[in-house]
Write a protein that holds these residues in place. Structure first.
Motif, PDB file in Angstrom:
ATOM      1  N   LEU A 127       8.245  19.924 -16.267  1.00 28.35           N
ATOM      2  CA  LEU A 127       6.857  20.307 -16.459  1.00 28.35           C
ATOM      3  C   LEU A 127       6.333  21.148 -15.301  1.00 28.35           C
ATOM      4  O   LEU A 127       5.615  22.135 -15.507  1.00 28.35           O
ATOM      5  CB  LEU A 127       5.980  19.062 -16.612  1.00 28.35           C
ATOM      6  CG  LEU A 127       6.235  18.149 -17.804  1.00 28.35           C
ATOM      7  CD1 LEU A 127       5.121  17.110 -17.910  1.00 28.35           C
ATOM      8  CD2 LEU A 127       6.329  18.916 -19.105  1.00 28.35           C
ATOM      9  N   ARG A 128       6.687  20.772 -14.089  1.00 27.69           N
ATOM     10  CA  ARG A 128       6.178  21.476 -12.913  1.00 27.69           C
ATOM     11  C   ARG A 128       6.716  22.898 -12.802  1.00 27.69           C
ATOM     12  O   ARG A 128       6.085  23.760 -12.180  1.00 27.69           O
ATOM     13  CB  ARG A 128       6.493  20.675 -11.641  1.00 27.69           C
ATOM     14  CG  ARG A 128       5.638  19.431 -11.506  1.00 27.69           C
ATOM     15  CD  ARG A 128       6.145  18.466 -10.452  1.00 27.69           C
ATOM     16  NE  ARG A 128       5.291  17.292 -10.381  1.00 27.69           N
ATOM     17  CZ  ARG A 128       4.407  17.061  -9.405  1.00 27.69           C
ATOM     18  NH1 ARG A 128       4.267  17.935  -8.423  1.00 27.69           N
ATOM     19  NH2 ARG A 128       3.661  15.978  -9.429  1.00 27.69           N
ATOM     20  N   LEU A 129       7.856  23.150 -13.408  1.00 26.06           N
ATOM     21  CA  LEU A 129       8.382  24.517 -13.420  1.00 26.06           C
ATOM     22  C   LEU A 129       7.518  25.448 -14.265  1.00 26.06           C
ATOM     23  O   LEU A 129       7.543  26.667 -14.072  1.00 26.06           O
ATOM     24  CB  LEU A 129       9.818  24.525 -13.959  1.00 26.06           C
ATOM     25  CG  LEU A 129      10.905  23.945 -13.051  1.00 26.06           C
ATOM     26  CD1 LEU A 129      12.232  23.867 -13.805  1.00 26.06           C
ATOM     27  CD2 LEU A 129      11.069  24.787 -11.794  1.00 26.06           C
ATOM     28  N   ILE A 130       6.744  24.881 -15.186  1.00 28.11           N
ATOM     29  CA  ILE A 130       5.974  25.718 -16.107  1.00 28.11           C
ATOM     30  C   ILE A 130       4.798  26.396 -15.416  1.00 28.11           C
ATOM     31  O   ILE A 130       4.415  27.506 -15.786  1.00 28.11           O
ATOM     32  CB  ILE A 130       5.488  24.883 -17.312  1.00 28.11           C
ATOM     33  CG1 ILE A 130       6.687  24.386 -18.136  1.00 28.11           C
ATOM     34  CG2 ILE A 130       4.546  25.688 -18.203  1.00 28.11           C
ATOM     35  CD1 ILE A 130       6.322  23.429 -19.258  1.00 28.11           C
ATOM     36  N   ASN A 131       4.207  25.744 -14.404  1.00 28.57           N
ATOM     37  CA  ASN A 131       3.060  26.395 -13.752  1.00 28.57           C
ATOM     38  C   ASN A 131       3.268  26.621 -12.259  1.00 28.57           C
ATOM     39  O   ASN A 131       2.311  26.908 -11.534  1.00 28.57           O
ATOM     40  CB  ASN A 131       1.772  25.601 -13.991  1.00 28.57           C
ATOM     41  CG  ASN A 131       1.589  24.468 -13.018  1.00 28.57           C
ATOM     42  OD1 ASN A 131       2.566  23.829 -12.605  1.00 28.57           O
ATOM     43  ND2 ASN A 131       0.347  24.192 -12.647  1.00 28.57           N
ATOM     44  N   GLY A 132       4.494  26.510 -11.785  1.00 30.73           N
ATOM     45  CA  GLY A 132       4.789  26.859 -10.403  1.00 30.73           C
ATOM     46  C   GLY A 132       4.588  25.757  -9.393  1.00 30.73           C
ATOM     47  O   GLY A 132       4.698  26.002  -8.183  1.00 30.73           O
ATOM     48  N   LEU A 133       4.294  24.531  -9.831  1.00 31.45           N
ATOM     49  CA  LEU A 133       4.265  23.424  -8.880  1.00 31.45           C
ATOM     50  C   LEU A 133       5.658  23.167  -8.325  1.00 31.45           C
ATOM     51  O   LEU A 133       5.821  22.618  -7.235  1.00 31.45           O
ATOM     52  CB  LEU A 133       3.717  22.163  -9.554  1.00 31.45           C
ATOM     53  CG  LEU A 133       2.204  22.143  -9.805  1.00 31.45           C
ATOM     54  CD1 LEU A 133       1.815  20.930 -10.620  1.00 31.45           C
ATOM     55  CD2 LEU A 133       1.431  22.171  -8.490  1.00 31.45           C
ATOM     56  N   ALA A 134       6.664  23.531  -9.107  1.00 33.84           N
ATOM     57  CA  ALA A 134       8.051  23.578  -8.627  1.00 33.84           C
ATOM     58  C   ALA A 134       8.597  24.940  -9.034  1.00 33.84           C
ATOM     59  O   ALA A 134       8.183  25.506 -10.046  1.00 33.84           O
ATOM     60  CB  ALA A 134       8.888  22.462  -9.245  1.00 33.84           C
ATOM     61  N   ARG A 135       9.518  25.475  -8.237  1.00 37.87           N
ATOM     62  CA  ARG A 135      10.086  26.784  -8.544  1.00 37.87           C
ATOM     63  C   ARG A 135      11.590  26.647  -8.740  1.00 37.87           C
ATOM     64  O   ARG A 135      12.261  25.928  -7.981  1.00 37.87           O
ATOM     65  CB  ARG A 135       9.776  27.780  -7.430  1.00 37.87           C
ATOM     66  CG  ARG A 135       8.284  28.006  -7.265  1.00 37.87           C
ATOM     67  CD  ARG A 135       7.974  29.233  -6.470  1.00 37.87           C
ATOM     68  NE  ARG A 135       6.536  29.409  -6.333  1.00 37.87           N
ATOM     69  CZ  ARG A 135       5.967  30.496  -5.834  1.00 37.87           C
ATOM     70  NH1 ARG A 135       6.728  31.496  -5.407  1.00 37.87           N
ATOM     71  NH2 ARG A 135       4.658  30.578  -5.746  1.00 37.87           N
ATOM     72  N   PRO A 136      12.123  27.306  -9.731  1.00 33.77           N
ATOM     73  CA  PRO A 136      13.555  27.157 -10.018  1.00 33.77           C
ATOM     74  C   PRO A 136      14.419  27.712  -8.890  1.00 33.77           C
ATOM     75  O   PRO A 136      14.095  28.738  -8.293  1.00 33.77           O
ATOM     76  CB  PRO A 136      13.745  27.955 -11.312  1.00 33.77           C
ATOM     77  CG  PRO A 136      12.634  28.941 -11.315  1.00 33.77           C
ATOM     78  CD  PRO A 136      11.480  28.267 -10.653  1.00 33.77           C
ATOM     79  N   SER A 137      15.480  26.996  -8.607  1.00 34.36           N
ATOM     80  CA  SER A 137      16.458  27.511  -7.634  1.00 34.36           C
ATOM     81  C   SER A 137      17.487  28.389  -8.337  1.00 34.36           C
ATOM     82  O   SER A 137      18.195  29.158  -7.689  1.00 34.36           O
ATOM     83  CB  SER A 137      17.143  26.349  -6.913  1.00 34.36           C
ATOM     84  OG  SER A 137      17.692  25.415  -7.835  1.00 34.36           O
ATOM     85  N   THR A 138      17.572  28.262  -9.665  1.00 38.47           N
ATOM     86  CA  THR A 138      18.420  29.139 -10.466  1.00 38.47           C
ATOM     87  C   THR A 138      17.622  29.551 -11.705  1.00 38.47           C
ATOM     88  O   THR A 138      16.795  28.796 -12.203  1.00 38.47           O
ATOM     89  CB  THR A 138      19.712  28.438 -10.930  1.00 38.47           C
ATOM     90  OG1 THR A 138      19.362  27.270 -11.700  1.00 38.47           O
ATOM     91  CG2 THR A 138      20.556  28.013  -9.744  1.00 38.47           C
ATOM     92  N   GLY A 139      17.888  30.736 -12.206  1.00 39.07           N
ATOM     93  CA  GLY A 139      17.234  31.201 -13.412  1.00 39.07           C
ATOM     94  C   GLY A 139      15.747  31.460 -13.205  1.00 39.07           C
ATOM     95  O   GLY A 139      15.254  31.581 -12.081  1.00 39.07           O
ATOM     96  N   ARG A 140      15.012  31.504 -14.304  1.00 33.58           N
ATOM     97  CA  ARG A 140      13.580  31.764 -14.208  1.00 33.58           C
ATOM     98  C   ARG A 140      12.836  31.145 -15.392  1.00 33.58           C
ATOM     99  O   ARG A 140      13.437  30.837 -16.425  1.00 33.58           O
ATOM    100  CB  ARG A 140      13.303  33.267 -14.135  1.00 33.58           C
ATOM    101  CG  ARG A 140      13.722  34.045 -15.356  1.00 33.58           C
ATOM    102  CD  ARG A 140      13.733  35.551 -15.081  1.00 33.58           C
ATOM    103  NE  ARG A 140      13.975  36.323 -16.288  1.00 33.58           N
ATOM    104  CZ  ARG A 140      13.078  37.102 -16.884  1.00 33.58           C
ATOM    105  NH1 ARG A 140      11.877  37.233 -16.355  1.00 33.58           N
ATOM    106  NH2 ARG A 140      13.368  37.754 -17.995  1.00 33.58           N
TER     107      ARG A 140
END
Length: 240
Positions: free
Chosen positions: A52-65
């Motif tokens: 969920l946090r990857l969806i709004n940038g609270l977490a950022r992917p280390s691979t892919g986007r």
């Protein structure tokens, strides 16, 4: 409906023991989320919140986007957050002003500079959620259900098209749990939510099951919940 796309997006962090192998929080996943209501279920620590946090940038992917309506979350996080709201499980983690109306006014500040108009708009938002009677109450004097509904009102006041909610009913009693669910499902926004409440998950259009940092099932609520039950039974058998 907005489109949220994961393109081999995953998150790994350095191993705390200093070894060369990183710890995988969420394995790379590719999927599109187009449905109005998407639920994410899984055990604690499975990777639900990270997804969920990857969806709004609270977490950022280390691979892919991750891309939201054509915007890369990592490269254009400010623009993405103007489209994606986030509701936490503990409302006190996002209610930052002393009074209820002040918290809603804070959400409106970027778009309404006039204080009088901003206060009236805040009252209108509270009234639309049947919360106007709480306007001058301290957020610390509210019940858990009232706090979560106020937090939701503050989030919605910013006007985003997508709402991501991380276990929003966890701290609520049954009455407030049902009230919050019904409120969420009456909204126009696309909603992606994590939950341990399988009845809540069953109301979604689509359910993702996360286990050990992997999406292990993606399908209809009935199929996904049954898959999750079997996983839980299997884990219970192995542990006994």
């Amino acid at each position: 409906m907005e489109v949220i796309s994961f393109h081999a997006a995953g998150l790994s962090v350095p191993n705390p023991d200093g070894s060369d192998d990183d710890t995988v929080i969420l394995a790379p996943v590719s999927l599109d989320l187009r449905e109005s209501r998407v639920a994410v279920i899984g055990a604690n620590g499975s990777g639900k919140s990270t997804l969920l946090r990857l969806i709004n940038g609270l977490a950022r992917p280390s691979t892919g986007r991750v891309v939201v309506d054509g915007k890369d979350v990592a490269r254009d996080v400010a623009a993405v957050r103007r489209r994606v709201a986030f509701l936490f499980s503990d409302p006190l983690s996002q209610l930052v002003m002393p009074l209820v109306r002040e918290d809603v006014e804070l959400s409106l500040k970027p778009t309404l500079k006039n204080k009088v108009r901003r206060r009236q708009a805040a009252m209108d938002h509270l009234d639309s959620m049947d919360l106007a009677h709480l306007a001058d109450r301290s957020v610390h004097d509210l019940s858990g259900g009232e706090r979560q509904l106020v937090a939701l009102t503050s989030v919605l006041a910013a006007g985003q098209d997508i709402l991501v909610a991380d276990e929003p009913t966890t701290l609520l009693d049954l009455r407030n749990n049902i009230l919050l669910q019904d409120t969420l499902f009456a909204l126009d926004q696309q909603i992606i939510y994590a939950t341990h409440d399988l009845d809540f998950a069953a109301r979604a259009d689509r359910v993702l099951v996360v286990e050990g940092g992997h999406i292990v099932h993606d399908g209809t609520p009935c199929e996904a919940i049954e898959h999750y039950r079997q996983l839980a039974l299997s884990a219970s058998s192995e542990g006994s």
